[in-house]
Design a protein around this motif. Structure first.
Motif, PDB file in Angstrom:
ATOM      1  N   PHE A 191      21.985  25.304 -21.398  1.00 23.10           N
ATOM      2  CA  PHE A 191      21.167  24.638 -20.385  1.00 23.10           C
ATOM      3  C   PHE A 191      19.881  24.063 -20.982  1.00 23.10           C
ATOM      4  N   GLY A 192      19.854  23.950 -22.288  1.00 23.24           N
ATOM      5  CA  GLY A 192      18.634  23.533 -22.965  1.00 23.24           C
ATOM      6  C   GLY A 192      18.516  22.039 -23.164  1.00 23.24           C
ATOM      7  N   ASP A 193      17.618  21.654 -24.062  1.00 20.10           N
ATOM      8  CA  ASP A 193      17.325  20.257 -24.361  1.00 20.10           C
ATOM      9  C   ASP A 193      18.347  19.694 -25.339  1.00 20.10           C
ATOM     10  N   ALA A 194      18.173  18.415 -25.684  1.00 25.46           N
ATOM     11  CA  ALA A 194      19.171  17.715 -26.488  1.00 25.46           C
ATOM     12  C   ALA A 194      18.566  17.154 -27.771  1.00 25.46           C
ATOM     13  N   MET A 195      19.450  16.874 -28.719  1.00 28.55           N
ATOM     14  CA  MET A 195      19.086  16.254 -29.984  1.00 28.55           C
ATOM     15  C   MET A 195      19.999  15.057 -30.215  1.00 28.55           C
ATOM     16  N   LEU A 196      19.449  13.964 -30.683  1.00 26.39           N
ATOM     17  CA  LEU A 196      20.216  12.767 -31.005  1.00 26.39           C
ATOM     18  C   LEU A 196      20.099  12.493 -32.490  1.00 26.39           C
ATOM     19  N   LEU A 197      21.231  12.432 -33.159  1.00 30.38           N
ATOM     20  CA  LEU A 197      21.272  12.171 -34.592  1.00 30.38           C
ATOM     21  C   LEU A 197      21.879  10.797 -34.848  1.00 30.38           C
ATOM     22  N   LEU A 198      21.055   9.896 -35.365  1.00 28.63           N
ATOM     23  CA  LEU A 198      21.486   8.560 -35.772  1.00 28.63           C
ATOM     24  C   LEU A 198      20.797   8.216 -37.094  1.00 28.63           C
ATOM     25  N   THR A 241      19.011  14.950 -15.980  1.00 33.66           N
ATOM     26  CA  THR A 241      18.463  14.047 -17.002  1.00 33.66           C
ATOM     27  C   THR A 241      17.015  14.384 -17.345  1.00 33.66           C
ATOM     28  N   GLY A 242      16.497  15.485 -16.829  1.00 29.96           N
ATOM     29  CA  GLY A 242      15.087  15.810 -17.003  1.00 29.96           C
ATOM     30  C   GLY A 242      14.749  16.530 -18.293  1.00 29.96           C
ATOM     31  N   SER A 243      15.728  16.735 -19.149  1.00 28.91           N
ATOM     32  CA  SER A 243      15.467  17.485 -20.377  1.00 28.91           C
ATOM     33  C   SER A 243      14.732  16.632 -21.408  1.00 28.91           C
ATOM     34  N   ARG A 244      14.306  17.293 -22.464  1.00 28.84           N
ATOM     35  CA  ARG A 244      13.681  16.593 -23.581  1.00 28.84           C
ATOM     36  C   ARG A 244      14.767  16.160 -24.568  1.00 28.84           C
ATOM     37  N   LEU A 245      14.413  15.210 -25.406  1.00 27.49           N
ATOM     38  CA  LEU A 245      15.341  14.688 -26.404  1.00 27.49           C
ATOM     39  C   LEU A 245      14.618  14.586 -27.741  1.00 27.49           C
ATOM     40  N   LEU A 246      15.089  15.338 -28.708  1.00 31.25           N
ATOM     41  CA  LEU A 246      14.560  15.236 -30.068  1.00 31.25           C
ATOM     42  C   LEU A 246      15.464  14.289 -30.847  1.00 31.25           C
ATOM     43  N   ASP A 304      16.434  10.987 -37.446  1.00 31.30           N
ATOM     44  CA  ASP A 304      17.078  10.057 -38.360  1.00 31.30           C
ATOM     45  C   ASP A 304      17.867  10.893 -39.361  1.00 31.30           C
ATOM     46  N   ARG A 305      19.176  10.767 -39.334  1.00 31.25           N
ATOM     47  CA  ARG A 305      20.013  11.658 -40.142  1.00 31.25           C
ATOM     48  C   ARG A 305      19.934  11.355 -41.633  1.00 31.25           C
ATOM     49  N   GLU A 306      19.248  10.275 -42.003  1.00 30.64           N
ATOM     50  CA  GLU A 306      19.093   9.942 -43.412  1.00 30.64           C
ATOM     51  C   GLU A 306      17.730  10.371 -43.955  1.00 30.64           C
ATOM     52  N   THR A 307      16.673  10.142 -43.155  1.00 30.11           N
ATOM     53  CA  THR A 307      15.314  10.442 -43.621  1.00 30.11           C
ATOM     54  C   THR A 307      14.745  11.736 -43.039  1.00 30.11           C
ATOM     55  N   GLY A 308      15.309  12.188 -41.909  1.00 27.18           N
ATOM     56  CA  GLY A 308      14.789  13.376 -41.242  1.00 27.18           C
ATOM     57  C   GLY A 308      13.635  13.091 -40.300  1.00 27.18           C
ATOM     58  N   LYS A 309      13.237  11.828 -40.165  1.00 29.83           N
ATOM     59  CA  LYS A 309      12.140  11.484 -39.267  1.00 29.83           C
ATOM     60  C   LYS A 309      12.491  11.865 -37.834  1.00 29.83           C
ATOM     61  N   THR A 310      11.550  12.474 -37.134  1.00 25.18           N
ATOM     62  CA  THR A 310      11.799  12.933 -35.767  1.00 25.18           C
ATOM     63  C   THR A 310      10.898  12.218 -34.768  1.00 25.18           C
ATOM     64  N   GLU A 311      11.397  12.166 -33.522  1.00 25.27           N
ATOM     65  CA  GLU A 311      10.600  11.678 -32.395  1.00 25.27           C
ATOM     66  C   GLU A 311      10.853  12.608 -31.224  1.00 25.27           C
ATOM     67  N   HIS A 312       9.804  12.873 -30.467  1.00 29.46           N
ATOM     68  CA  HIS A 312       9.926  13.713 -29.277  1.00 29.46           C
ATOM     69  C   HIS A 312       9.959  12.806 -28.055  1.00 29.46           C
ATOM     70  N   ARG A 313      11.109  12.765 -27.399  1.00 29.68           N
ATOM     71  CA  ARG A 313      11.309  11.853 -26.276  1.00 29.68           C
ATOM     72  C   ARG A 313      11.848  12.637 -25.077  1.00 29.68           C
ATOM     73  N   THR A 314      12.156  11.914 -24.014  1.00 30.27           N
ATOM     74  CA  THR A 314      12.855  12.500 -22.872  1.00 30.27           C
ATOM     75  C   THR A 314      14.289  11.990 -22.883  1.00 30.27           C
ATOM     76  N   PHE A 315      15.173  12.692 -22.159  1.00 31.36           N
ATOM     77  CA  PHE A 315      16.592  12.362 -22.270  1.00 31.36           C
ATOM     78  C   PHE A 315      16.902  10.933 -21.842  1.00 31.36           C
TER      79      PHE A 315
END
Length: 347
Positions: free
Chosen positions: A335-342, A24-29, A32-43
């Motif tokens: 084995f890389g980081d993750a992306m969440l699209l909502l 669970t130590g990876s990063r999470l990008l 927003d799948r409508e506006t493209g706004k991004t946030e840099h978070r942890t998983f």
């Protein structure tokens, strides 16, 4: 639509060669799948992004120790087989052979102390082989003893703990590659999600190595998608339907879960228990009906997986997010980081 439109520059140093000590130590990008706004978070911040009543949908397929090293009975030559998928015939598999030219129809190969053997039945047009195995006992037990875990071609380093290329909830053996978005989860984190009111659903799609094969045509629409076996039981179908009925979101964990849900969902987004083979190819212009969110890793340039993710948001949004991930030195691929699209809170 040109395949070249899905290209991007990825420095080789960003391709993760080893899993993190903490899954669970990876990063999470988050995007927003409508506006493209991004946030840099942890998983673990996934807990902040899901809501009570949401449902995460996981692929519980288990990676087979699908790489076998054997000998050709006639000459004693060393032959490597990579099991791709089982056919509808008993004990027959589609495989890659190396060196392929030495494996012709009628060729017999032996593995271990003759605990396992196979006969080549046919050479397919794309160079793959169909072979039928003979063995004593249970095939999966023999394979566990004699086979080794296959890793994607972009992972050059040896994996000391093969189980790290396996999800903690893997159940049904049959994949040639891991559903890698699920590698981020631990059992305690799954429990935390459930405690937060999130449902967990499990389906099966056996991942083939076609996942890693480059698209060899110039036009996206000309690509011939590989087939993979899927299964969704009645209990899970009911959970998915009830989630939607209650206003919850279905968030696919990985592109394999997304492809399965999109295969099964009808035009109204309703699910029924189903099994079979899917070769669904999702690229921009596709209208989604089976998922409301997607958790995924970062994918190869010009790959069908990148096209799927681009269809869920837009090509422009995804390529911009990928550029940001490169600039911020996210870790890429299995084995890389993750992306969440909502989409925002009102989705």
């Amino acid at each position: 639509m040109k395949v070249s439109e899905f290209d991007f520059h990825l420095p080789e140093r960003l391709i993760a060669q080893q899993p993190l000590l903490d899954r669970t130590g990876s990063r999470l990008l988050t995007v927003d799948r409508e506006t493209g706004k991004t946030e840099h978070r942890t998983f673990v911040d996934l807990l902040d992004k899901v809501r009570p009543g949401d449902c995460l949908v996981f692929n519980q397929s288990k990676v087979l120790p699908a790489r076998l090293i054997g000998t050709k009975n006639e000459t004693g030559a060393t032959i490597e087989l990579l099991l791709l998928k089982q056919t509808e015939k008993t004990d027959q598999w589609e495989v890659l052979a190396k060196p392929a030219k030495r494996v012709k129809p009628g060729t017999i190969l032996s593995f271990g102390e003759h605990e396992l053997s196979c006969t080549c039945d046919e050479v397919l047009e794309d160079g793959k082989r169909l072979v039928t195995f003979s063995y004593r006992g249970l095939f999966l037990e023999v394979l566990e003893k004699l086979g080794s875990m296959p890793l994607p071609p972009y992972i050059k380093e040896r994996l000391d703990e093969p189980d790290r290329y396996q999800t903690v909830y893997a159940k049904t053996a049959g994949s040639a590659a891991a559903p890698t978005a699920g590698l981020h989860f631990t059992t305690p984190f799954l429990n935390q999600l459930q405690d937060a009111g999130v449902s967990l659903a499990f389906l099966t799609l056996h991942v083939g190595l076609g996942t890693f094969r480059p698209v060899s045509v110039d036009e996206v629409e000309s690509h011939d998608m590989h087939g993979e076996f899927y299964e969704l039981d009645e209990k899970t179908a009911a959970l998915l339907n009830n989630t939607r009925k209650a206003g919850g979101r279905l968030i696919a964990v990985g592109t394999t879960s997304a492809r399965t849900l999109e295969t099964i969902a009808d035009e109204s987004g309703h699910f029924k228990a189903s099994s079979g083979w899917t070769s669904i190819f999702i690229y921009p212009g596709y209208e989604f009906r089976g998922i409301d969110g997607l958790l995924t890793n970062f994918h190869l340039p010009k790959s069908t997986l990148l096209m799927l993710v681009s269809a869920f948001a837009s090509k422009e949004i995804i390529l911009h997010a990928y550029q940001e991930a490169v600039e911020q030195e996210y870790r890429f691929f299995s084995f890389g980081d993750a992306m969440l699209l909502l989409r925002g809170d009102n989705e």
